[in-house]
Design a protein around this motif. Structure first.
Motif, PDB file in Angstrom:
ATOM      1  N   ASP A  49       0.827  -1.205   0.000  1.00  0.00           N
ATOM      2  CA  ASP A  49       0.000   0.000   0.000  1.00  0.00           C
ATOM      3  C   ASP A  49       0.864   1.258   0.000  1.00  0.00           C
ATOM      4  O   ASP A  49       0.532   2.248  -0.646  1.00  0.00           O
ATOM      5  CB  ASP A  49      -0.909   0.005   1.234  1.00  0.00           C
TER       6      ASP A  49
ATOM      7  N   ALA B 273       2.038   1.607  -3.528  1.00  0.00           N
ATOM      8  CA  ALA B 273       0.952   1.961  -4.447  1.00  0.00           C
ATOM      9  C   ALA B 273       0.564   3.426  -4.276  1.00  0.00           C
ATOM     10  O   ALA B 273       0.234   4.110  -5.247  1.00  0.00           O
ATOM     11  CB  ALA B 273      -0.261   1.064  -4.197  1.00  0.00           C
TER      12      ALA B 273
ATOM     13  N   ALA C 197      -2.927  -8.208  -6.313  1.00  0.00           N
ATOM     14  CA  ALA C 197      -3.247  -6.818  -6.663  1.00  0.00           C
ATOM     15  C   ALA C 197      -2.715  -6.504  -8.062  1.00  0.00           C
ATOM     16  O   ALA C 197      -3.393  -5.880  -8.879  1.00  0.00           O
ATOM     17  CB  ALA C 197      -2.653  -5.865  -5.636  1.00  0.00           C
TER      18      ALA C 197
ATOM     19  N   ALA D 109      -2.021  -8.671 -10.483  1.00  0.00           N
ATOM     20  CA  ALA D 109      -2.743  -9.436 -11.504  1.00  0.00           C
ATOM     21  C   ALA D 109      -4.109  -8.826 -11.771  1.00  0.00           C
ATOM     22  O   ALA D 109      -4.672  -8.999 -12.839  1.00  0.00           O
ATOM     23  CB  ALA D 109      -2.887 -10.887 -11.063  1.00  0.00           C
ATOM     24  N   ASN D 110      -4.645  -8.113 -10.801  1.00  0.00           N
ATOM     25  CA  ASN D 110      -5.950  -7.504 -11.002  1.00  0.00           C
ATOM     26  C   ASN D 110      -5.855  -6.024 -11.321  1.00  0.00           C
ATOM     27  O   ASN D 110      -6.794  -5.276 -11.114  1.00  0.00           O
ATOM     28  CB  ASN D 110      -6.843  -7.763  -9.799  1.00  0.00           C
ATOM     29  N   GLY D 111      -4.699  -5.614 -11.802  1.00  0.00           N
ATOM     30  CA  GLY D 111      -4.651  -4.290 -12.414  1.00  0.00           C
ATOM     31  C   GLY D 111      -3.927  -3.198 -11.658  1.00  0.00           C
ATOM     32  O   GLY D 111      -3.792  -2.100 -12.180  1.00  0.00           O
ATOM     33  N   ALA D 112      -3.457  -3.460 -10.423  1.00  0.00           N
ATOM     34  CA  ALA D 112      -2.724  -2.393  -9.732  1.00  0.00           C
ATOM     35  C   ALA D 112      -1.432  -2.114 -10.503  1.00  0.00           C
ATOM     36  O   ALA D 112      -0.747  -3.042 -10.923  1.00  0.00           O
ATOM     37  CB  ALA D 112      -2.416  -2.801  -8.295  1.00  0.00           C
ATOM     38  N   PRO D 113      -1.083  -0.854 -10.716  1.00  0.00           N
ATOM     39  CA  PRO D 113       0.057  -0.506 -11.568  1.00  0.00           C
ATOM     40  C   PRO D 113       1.380  -0.655 -10.826  1.00  0.00           C
ATOM     41  O   PRO D 113       2.129   0.292 -10.674  1.00  0.00           O
ATOM     42  CB  PRO D 113      -0.224   0.950 -11.952  1.00  0.00           C
TER      43      PRO D 113
ATOM     44  N   ARG E   9      -5.183 -15.897 -10.872  1.00  0.00           N
ATOM     45  CA  ARG E   9      -4.721 -14.515 -10.705  1.00  0.00           C
ATOM     46  C   ARG E   9      -5.169 -13.862  -9.409  1.00  0.00           C
ATOM     47  O   ARG E   9      -4.624 -12.835  -9.017  1.00  0.00           O
ATOM     48  CB  ARG E   9      -5.138 -13.667 -11.886  1.00  0.00           C
ATOM     49  N   ASP E  10      -6.150 -14.424  -8.731  1.00  0.00           N
ATOM     50  CA  ASP E  10      -6.503 -13.877  -7.431  1.00  0.00           C
ATOM     51  C   ASP E  10      -5.617 -14.457  -6.330  1.00  0.00           C
ATOM     52  O   ASP E  10      -5.732 -14.066  -5.174  1.00  0.00           O
ATOM     53  CB  ASP E  10      -7.972 -14.170  -7.099  1.00  0.00           C
TER      54      ASP E  10
ATOM     55  N   LEU F 155      -6.013   3.982  -7.330  1.00  0.00           N
ATOM     56  CA  LEU F 155      -5.221   3.638  -8.497  1.00  0.00           C
ATOM     57  C   LEU F 155      -5.966   2.627  -9.342  1.00  0.00           C
ATOM     58  O   LEU F 155      -6.017   2.738 -10.554  1.00  0.00           O
ATOM     59  CB  LEU F 155      -3.875   3.071  -8.056  1.00  0.00           C
TER      60      LEU F 155
ATOM     61  N   ASN G   5      -7.427   2.958 -13.229  1.00  0.00           N
ATOM     62  CA  ASN G   5      -7.222   1.972 -14.279  1.00  0.00           C
ATOM     63  C   ASN G   5      -8.525   1.557 -14.933  1.00  0.00           C
ATOM     64  O   ASN G   5      -8.594   1.354 -16.131  1.00  0.00           O
ATOM     65  CB  ASN G   5      -6.580   0.733 -13.674  1.00  0.00           C
TER      66      ASN G   5
ATOM     67  N   ALA H 230      -8.123  -5.916 -16.588  1.00  0.00           N
ATOM     68  CA  ALA H 230      -7.833  -6.584 -15.322  1.00  0.00           C
ATOM     69  C   ALA H 230      -8.482  -5.851 -14.159  1.00  0.00           C
ATOM     70  O   ALA H 230      -9.058  -6.466 -13.266  1.00  0.00           O
ATOM     71  CB  ALA H 230      -6.326  -6.680 -15.125  1.00  0.00           C
TER      72      ALA H 230
END
Lengths: 438, 442
Positions: free
Chosen positions: A223, A226, A243, A245-249, A296-297, B13, B17, B24
């Motif tokens: 966190d 992020a 996180a 895998a589910n889109g966190a950059p 992915r989760d 964030l 996205n 995703a």
């Protein structure tokens, strides 16, 4: 409910499996009773419900029954009479497995290990006596925020020593090894990789560069990264894998010297359903079970190398990495000193952290100005104890036992000494820098 | 507190996205807070979220999260509401109900006007028991394939209906009982639905509607006040408010007592259950119930996607034209909401009227629930429905998961929805595709 009483249950299931029976309008066959397999675990629902569904499909004669306990609470449960009726223990708490093995809590695992290596690098994936086996692993490294790094003009580091550079000042989220469960091994990885002297030098500089010292590990380091507060954090991959895998950059980077944190499975000595227990352990380690943890989760690292061949190319493969020496860390060799190094680190590098960070900033500034502050730097980098002192069994014992005992007066007294010595050393360094006008 | 704000940052964030339509990140779309929560609000939101996700522990234990059982279905709320989305039905009798449950009763009414619980099993089949307390048994679900329905242009739509068989029953047989199969419902947008004034629902019920569509409010007992009020939550609008729905789930699904339901869910016939230890009295403190209520009140419904795509616009127009909006109302307005001000005075697009409708004999469960008849169901909200395959990794719809895609769900409509369903069946294939594209955009 059954409109076809002369069919045996088994035969009906066979026919169903062959697709011969799903006649329209006809009641499907009765479901047979199932024997429970009781699993003690600390996995969350995300992980466990997938195993429930898949295992019961593969083994319809069994029914998984889940008993959830935090690792600290699992020990007493397994020490109850008849081990509280538990068949299987499955959890990411290596020390629990080792302590319980020493107490004779397990029966031989005795499952087919074909396709399951005994090691990744130098890390064991099963105990030597055959009581428990790793079912998945997590790797140590850096959680990074690529956008922030790019903005700051920093490259993703290849190894720990790069984080000692002045450019990282204030930019690292550091979990406090005195408080965060996974951090002692992380400290030790660096000490083994670079050796005692250089290892402490690297740690002193990294700690000096820390922008946040985190008192809670798990997802909190993620966190922090992020949020952009620190562009890089020291962590374990799975705290950020789902996180990401589910889109966190964010991105997780494994250093050239990493280490693994395994989860294990074992069958209880008094298991009421040893066959069911073995079927479950076997399933978790099978290709099908190992694939489940790559969802992915979940995104954990399988212990069955063949599974990586089916995964996307960017899925980290620890077996391949081990060929490059990434997992040369030998946890068994230095297990006894983990408590000691964590305590040393906490007392000398993270306690009164602001002062340490300030001294490192002054050294970096002086060096940038071309001044010779080599002696001061060496004093900042010096290990708090020599390698020989730290190997003294009399010193190791109080820290090794600390986890078991409620109080550890000997350890506390030593810590108080280190804290004072470290304060004195920092005072001395500050005065030397003052005298040099740096 | 600081840590919680940081988690929120992670959320921001991922929302950013989602705006960039990152495929995703859409998987997190049922987990977002309503915009506008302050720091303290976010902290409560995340505390509630942890409780909703946490696995509960059998008492006695050295753990705050103790109190599971004596009888229960699953270990966590999230087990049946994965990623805050919907549960699914098993594929066959060998598979257990992982995110589904069976409500039970006997004919007649309980003192509060609700369903009369089964004397031995209570109001719900609890498959699991703590050590020493036998689980109640298992509901084995089989599917019966029905003749396919042919749509205009020749496309065939398969239909299946569930049949349940109770096995390993531990407390006697279930002859003569009524049962209702239900998958876990989505749990986003609920604070907004709670803020729709009761007067609005009463007005919608009274309003004249086309196609013989009626619509009725349920009236259910509010246990906190002892009064009968409008029902809103559950497949039959059988719960009056979020708080009671949550406390009901705690005691009914997890066996955890709370200030609203202080007794363990054991019947007179369940001796071992009655003497099993409780972790505390109640097991869920009021503050934790507050936190989960606050959390669920503030989970946002996902925004619509691709609303301006021509096909989606055509589909939206058709959805109205063929009569779907008589029940699936495209707009409601929330009223005052003193406890959760962020939900007040908003225009929302839930695609429900929260009313009960007769959907015909095929979908009927034959089990009345307060004023909801044996063939009646609450119109489910359709917001977020297009993300089900992505988020929940299945495409099951309707109260028992029998529909295997959106089209099967539409074709199951009957009763008050018969006219709308007939028009759907008669639509040209491109028009049907547009309507489905609209549903998928929600």
């Amino acid at each position: 409910m059954n409109d076809n009483p002369d069919f045996s249950a088994l035969r009906r299931r066979l026919l169903l499996a062959l697709g011969a029976l799903p006649a329209a309008g006809r009641a499907a066959p009765a479901a047979p009773s199932r024997q429970p397999v009781v699993v003690l675990t600390s996995y969350n629902d995300e992980v466990f419900s997938r195993f429930e569904a898949a295992f019961e499909k593969a083994w319809p004669q069994y029914r998984l029954q889940l008993v959830w306990r935090m690792p600290h609470d699992a020990l007493p449960t397994l020490r109850q009479p008849r081990q509280s009726g538990i068949d299987v223990y499955w959890s990411a708490s290596p020390r629990n497995f080792a302590s319980l093995a020493a107490e004779g809590a397990w029966q031989a695992l005795a499952i087919d290990r074909d396709g399951l290596p005994g090691h990744v690098g130098r890390a064991r994936l099963a105990d030597a006596e055959g009581y428990y086996a790793a079912t998945e692993m997590a790797g140590y490294g850096f959680i990074v925020n690529p956008a922030e790094l790019a903005r700051l003009g920093l490259a993703v580091p290849q190894d720990w020593s790069e984080l000692a550079a002045p450019a990282w000042s204030g930019r690292i989220a550091l979990p406090d090894p005195g408080r965060v469960g996974f951090a002692p091994v992380m400290v030790d990885i660096v000490l083994q990789a670079y050796g005692w002297e250089r290892g402490w030098a690297v740690w002193s500089a990294i700690a000096g560069n820390a922008g946040s010292v985190m008192e809670a590990g798990s997802t909190f380091v993620t966190d922090e990264v992020a949020s952009g507060r620190c562009p890089l954090g020291l962590s374990i991959d799975f705290f950020s894998a789902a996180a990401i895998a589910n889109g966190a950059p964010l991105r997780f980077a494994y250093p050239a010297h990493s280490g693994i944190n395994p989860a294990h499975i074992a069958i209880c000595r008094d298991a009421p359903n040893p066959d069911g227990a073995r079927a479950f352990a076997d399933f978790v380690l099978s290709a099908a079970g190992q694939r489940l943890i790559t969802h992915r989760d979940i995104r954990k690292l399988p212990v069955r190398p063949a599974v990586y061949r089916e995964l996307p190319a960017d899925y980290f493969d620890p077996f391949r990495a081990a060929e490059r020496g990434v997992f040369d860390y030998d946890g068994d060799a230095t297990r006894d000193r983990l408590g000691l190094v964590a305590a040393l680190f906490a007392q000398t590098l993270t306690r009164e952290h602001g002062e340490l960070a300030g001294l490192w900033r002054r050294v970096h500034r002086a060096e940038a100005a071309g001044r010779d502050v080599g002696a001061v730097r060496r004093q900042l980098e010096a290990p708090p104890l020599s390698a020989a002192e730290a190997a003294d069994p009399a010193l190791l014992a109080p820290f090794r036992d600390r986890r078991e005992a409620a109080t550890a007066p000997a350890a506390n007294a030593l810590e108080a000494q280190w804290q004072q010595a470290s304060r004195a050393r920092r005072g001395d360094i500050a005065r030397r820098l003052d005298r040099m006008g740096a | 507190m600081r840590a919680l704000c940081l988690i929120f940052a992670l959320f921001c964030l991922s929302t950013a996205n989602a705006r960039a339509d990152d495929a995703a990140a859409l998987r997190e779309a049922y987990l977002q807070p309503l915009p506008g929560l302050d720091d303290a609000g976010r902290e409560r939101f995340f505390r509630g979220r942890s409780l909703f996700r946490q696995s509960w522990v059998i008492a006695p234990a050295d753990d705050k999260a103790a109190g599971l059982g004596p009888l229960y279905n699953r270990l966590a709320c999230i087990s049946c509401h994965q990623k805050n989305g919907r549960g699914r039905a098993p594929d066959g009798p060998d598979e257990r109900m992982l995110s589904m449950l069976v409500r039970l009763s006997v004919p007649g009414r309980a003192a509060d006007g609700g369903p009369k619980p089964h004397p031995a099993y209570g109001g719900q089949l609890n498959e699991e028991g703590v050590p020493g307390v036998p689980g109640e048994g298992r509901a084995a679900l089989s599917w019966i394939e029905l003749p396919a329905v042919t749509l205009a242009g020749g496309e065939k739509v398969a239909q299946r209906r569930p049949q349940v068989e109770f096995v390993d029953l531990a407390y006697g047989d279930l002859h003569g009982s009524l049962h209702s199969l239900r998958v876990g419902q989505p749990v986003y947008g609920l604070g907004l639905l709670e803020a729709v004034p009761a007067a609005t629902l009463l007005r919608l019920a009274r309003e004249a509607k086309p196609d013989g569509v009626r619509g009725r409010v349920n009236r259910v007992r509010d246990v906190a006040t002892g009064r009968d009020v409008v029902g809103r939550f559950g497949f039959k609008a059988n719960m009056p408010n979020l708080r009671q729905q949550i406390a009901g789930a705690f005691v009914g699904d997890l066996g955890i007592t709370s200030p609203l339901f202080p007794s363990e869910n054991c019947t007179a016939a369940q001796a071992a259950c009655r003497v099993a230890p409780s972790a505390a009295h109640p097991e869920l403190p009021a503050a934790d119930l507050d936190a989960i209520e606050f959390y669920l009140a503030h989970v946002a419904p996902p925004p619509q996607r691709d609303a301006d795509a021509p096909q989606v616009r055509d589909g939206a127009a058709l959805f109205e034209r063929i009569g779907c909006t008589a029940c699936h109302r495209p707009e409601l307005r929330t009223g005052p909401a003193p406890r959760f001000p962020l939900t007040a005075g908003r225009h929302i697009a839930p695609y429900t009227d929260l009313l009960l409708h007769d959907l015909g004999p095929g979908l009927a469960d034959g089990r009345p629930d307060y004023r909801a008849g044996p063939r009646q169901w609450r119109t489910p909200p359709l917001w977020g429905i297009g993300l089900v395959p992505r988020i929940n990794e299945h495409s099951q719809y309707l109260h028992d998961g029998r529909a295997r895609n959106l089209q099967e769900a539409v074709v199951w409509h009957d009763g008050e929805a018969a006219a709308a369903r007939r028009r759907y069946v008669e639509l040209a294939p491109e028009a049907r595709r547009a309507l489905l594209a609209f549903l998928e955009s929600l």
